[in-house]
Design an enzyme around this catalytic site. Structure first.
Site, PDB file in Angstrom:
ATOM      1  N   HIS A  37     -11.745  -3.638  10.212  1.00  0.00           N
ATOM      2  CA  HIS A  37     -12.348  -3.513   8.886  1.00  0.00           C
ATOM      3  C   HIS A  37     -13.604  -2.648   8.904  1.00  0.00           C
ATOM      4  O   HIS A  37     -14.389  -2.679   7.968  1.00  0.00           O
ATOM      5  CB  HIS A  37     -12.709  -4.894   8.312  1.00  0.00           C
ATOM      6  CG  HIS A  37     -11.554  -5.602   7.682  1.00  0.00           C
ATOM      7  ND1 HIS A  37     -10.451  -5.994   8.396  1.00  0.00           N
ATOM      8  CD2 HIS A  37     -11.309  -5.965   6.399  1.00  0.00           C
ATOM      9  CE1 HIS A  37      -9.590  -6.593   7.585  1.00  0.00           C
ATOM     10  NE2 HIS A  37     -10.077  -6.579   6.362  1.00  0.00           N
ATOM     11  N   GLU A  81       0.819  -1.215   0.000  1.00  0.00           N
ATOM     12  CA  GLU A  81       0.000   0.000   0.000  1.00  0.00           C
ATOM     13  C   GLU A  81       0.852   1.262   0.000  1.00  0.00           C
ATOM     14  O   GLU A  81       0.578   2.231  -0.715  1.00  0.00           O
ATOM     15  CB  GLU A  81      -0.949   0.009   1.199  1.00  0.00           C
ATOM     16  CG  GLU A  81      -2.063  -1.024   1.131  1.00  0.00           C
ATOM     17  CD  GLU A  81      -1.639  -2.405   1.611  1.00  0.00           C
ATOM     18  OE1 GLU A  81      -0.467  -2.553   2.032  1.00  0.00           O
ATOM     19  OE2 GLU A  81      -2.460  -3.335   1.570  1.00  0.00           O
TER      20      GLU A  81
END
Lengths: 364, 323
Positions: A136, A67
């Site tokens: 999440h 990322e």
């Protein structure tokens, strides 16, 4: 304009984003899309499906699980005039790339006095429900919105999602676009013309005179539900979709509060140090004499999102809690409060809290 | 052994001397407290920057880290704009927004200096990716230190660059220390080129104090990168003579083994190339004296111009946050 409104199609937020990406790739040669899963069969919740087939691997780039690197690679590409759109399937994945975002993307324009810029869009998906748990399901918009040099936007409807994406990628600044997973399936009218002012600031979603409800993203839908129920007892609530969290334009909210004298802000993220804190602080500074009641804030409590449904139940404010805050601000009597609660109770088709409310189908 | 190229050696020598003299002038004037920002001087390490930048063409773009004075000057960055930046002046290369750690000169091809270790490596690969997407020629060159090898950004970046066979050269300046901590306390013993190999990136090891060796290896790396062979790694061993940050010798702190710094100075890249030039007949006392006089007069003039320039107006502080 009238023609294009007539031609408006009903699209889900996910479909509208996909259309925005396709049009950006079509219209802007410098645009490219990059992320983990952009070429996979699910295509980031359907938002990138088929794009690689049409535009090729050089413009729709599947990435390693890196990322930080691919965020920085996108920033580097901007230095030569490219316009990348990157995507992370959860906000949390972006935490691995905050260094690139805050140190490089947000600073290079300032460092070069505008000679270089970072016109990129960073799509981040906010998760919720179905037991996704602490890592999440975070809504971290106020973390991003704390950084000068970044633009931060949260669409609540399909046309805004597409137009924010397309306006952002033509702009001159890094735009963090926070998409709520529970909105991806919500449908709304999408005209062909892109609204170039979509990133200019808040917009009134429902007019009212008795109090001002300000919300972001999915919570705009809950606020509209609350306003609906309040209307049954003769209360008209103005619902404002904040839309753009940085740069923060609060004039329309100030204008509304001058009329209503009452303010409730509903965060999608945590209440403490959330966007509501900034909105309430600023409105209090500017409009204190117009306030008839103390401003109120709603948001996520000071704990992580738990996985189990029983633990998640009290985590997310809903229309019920918004109506309750409104009742406090308005000093509503018990009879009216119970009436509003009953309406919300009846209209919610089931009581499960870990999936989107089935009544949120759109169009809105 | 390749034939000694006297013209190349002279150009290298001139660049080495110029950078050394700039750095020593900064060190000498730093205590005046007119340069009010941290400085990471390149004294001792000039051979890597000059050897790696001289073979570059105008299309090749450099990104550097916190110790970037040598790279900036070697790539052709404007000296007065650099000194003005360090003095916090409006005429500085960042208009006083960056300081010594953010030197850049877009016209000269130094796109950015980023003082977060490893942070500029993805930018370099992004530049290479954009070059390919735009069908433009040119290689991206990232200078990094041995400490950057320890960052996740380095490994993520090499992996991505190798996967896409991007035209990028990583020039790794191994000066053996991250601030005060020696390499052996930070990494297991293995050649740094092996780290590149684990990502499928070919590497060369050179003495960073030998301008001609660095130059030749860089030419090889550039040919490979331009031909589509993917990213290249050049590991150049060298020595930092002064403290990590600031103008002083800090050998008295005792973090280096006794005698190490003295031995490093014996490998001085300027002396080494000077000896070769003298042997070839290209350099004599008179020419050397003229070179130093020339360089010092340029530096004095640049300092004077930088110092005389106005400070940025406080009224402009909020400009260019957004486009």
């Amino acid at each position: 304009m009238a023609d294009s409104l007539q031609a408006a199609r009903l699209l889900s937020v996910a479909e509208a984003i996909r259309e925005g990406l396709e049009r950006a790739l079509d219209e802007i040669p410098e645009a490219f899309v990059m992320g983990e899963g952009v070429t996979d069969p699910k295509g980031i919740f359907g938002t990138t499906t088929g794009l690689m087939d049409r535009f090729g691997k050089e413009r729709v780039i599947e990435t390693p699980i890196s990322e930080n690197a691919f965020t920085g690679i996108a920033v580097g590409a901007c230095l030569l005039g490219q316009r990348p759109i990157i995507v992370h399937q959860r906000v949390e994945f972006m935490l691995l790339a905050m260094e690139q975002l805050i140190n490089n993307a947000a600073k290079l324009r300032y460092l070069t006095r505008g000679r270089q810029s970072v016109p990129m869009v960073i799509r981040l998906v906010i998760g919720r429900g179905w037991g996704q748990g602490p890592q999440h399901a975070q809504s971290l918009e106020s973390v991003f919105a704390a950084i000068p040099g970044l633009k931060v936007a949260m669409p609540s409807r399909a046309v805004d999602a597409r137009d924010m994406l397309m306006t952002g990628i033509r702009g001159g600044d890094p735009l963090v676009l926070l998409e709520h997973r529970w909105l991806h399936g919500v449908r709304g009218p999408v005209a062909d013309d892109v609204d170039p002012d979509v990133l200019s600031g808040p917009v009134v979603r429902r007019e009212g005179e008795d109090l001002t409800l300000v919300a972001t993203s999915y919570m705009v839908l809950e606020a509209l539900r609350a306003a609906d129920a309040l209307a049954a007892v003769g209360i008209t609530a103005e619902v404002i979709d904040l839309r753009v969290l940085r740069p923060l334009e609060l004039a329309p909210i100030g204008e509304s509060v001058r009329r209503t004298g009452r303010l409730v802000v509903i965060d999608t993220g945590h209440r403490t140090l959330g966007m509501g804190a900034e909105v309430v602080a600023t409105i209090s500074e500017r409009q204190l004499s117009h306030l008839k009641a103390p401003p109120r804030r709603l948001g996520l409590p000071d704990r992580p999102a738990a996985s189990a449904r029983s633990l998640a139940a009290s985590f997310y404010p809903r229309a019920e809690e918004i109506a309750r805050e409104a009742a406090e601000a308005l000093g509503m009597d018990t009879e009216d409060r119970l009436h509003v609660e009953r309406i919300l109770d009846e209209r919610r088709e089931h009581r499960l809290v870990d999936v989107p409310d089935p009544s949120f189908q759109g169009p809105f | 052994m390749a034939k000694f190229d006297r013209d190349l050696a002279w150009r290298g020598y001139r660049a080495l001397v110029r950078i050394r003299e700039v750095e020593l002038a900064i060190a000498a004037r730093y205590p005046d407290q007119e340069m009010r920002c941290p400085v990471h001087l390149s004294v001792g390490q000039e051979g890597v920057a000059v050897g790696a930048c001289l073979p570059l063409s105008a299309d090749d773009l450099v990104l550097a880290g916190h110790r970037s004075h040598a790279q900036y000057l070697a790539k052709g960055g404007d000296l007065t704009a650099m000194l003005a930046e360090i003095h916090g002046r409006e005429t500085g290369c960042c208009g006083g927004r960056g300081g010594s750690m953010h030197l850049l000169d877009v016209e000269a091809g130094l796109l950015a200096s980023i003082p977060i270790v490893g942070s500029h490596l993805p930018l370099a690969v992004g530049v290479a990716l954009a070059r390919r997407q735009r069908r433009e020629p040119g290689v991206a060159v990232a200078f990094l230190g041995d400490g950057a090898v320890e960052t996740g950004a380095f490994h993520e970046t090499l992996n991505f660059a190798a996967l896409h066979r991007l035209p990028v050269v990583f020039v790794l300046e191994d000066n053996g220390y991250s601030v005060y901590t020696p390499l052996a306390e930070r990494q297991p013993p293995r050649p740094l080129t092996d780290v590149g190999l684990s990502h499928g990136v070919e590497g060369q090891s050179v003495s960073g104090d030998d301008f001609l060796e660095v130059h030749a290896a860089m030419e090889t790396a550039l040919v490979a990168a331009r031909s589509g062979a993917g990213p290249q790694l050049l590991v150049a061993s060298t020595s930092r003579w002064l403290e990590h940050c600031g103008p002083y010798d800090d050998d008295h702190l005792g973090y280096r083994p006794q005698g190490e710094l003295e031995r490093a100075k014996q490998r001085c890249p300027i002396r080494r190339l000077g000896d070769q030039l003298r042997k070839s007949g290209e350099l004599d006392d008179r020419r050397e004296k003229a070179l130093y006089a020339d360089v010092r007069s340029e530096i004095d003039a640049a300092f004077a111009a930088a110092f005389a320039a106005p400070q940025p107006s406080a009224a402009t502080a909020a400009e260019h946050v957004y486009g």
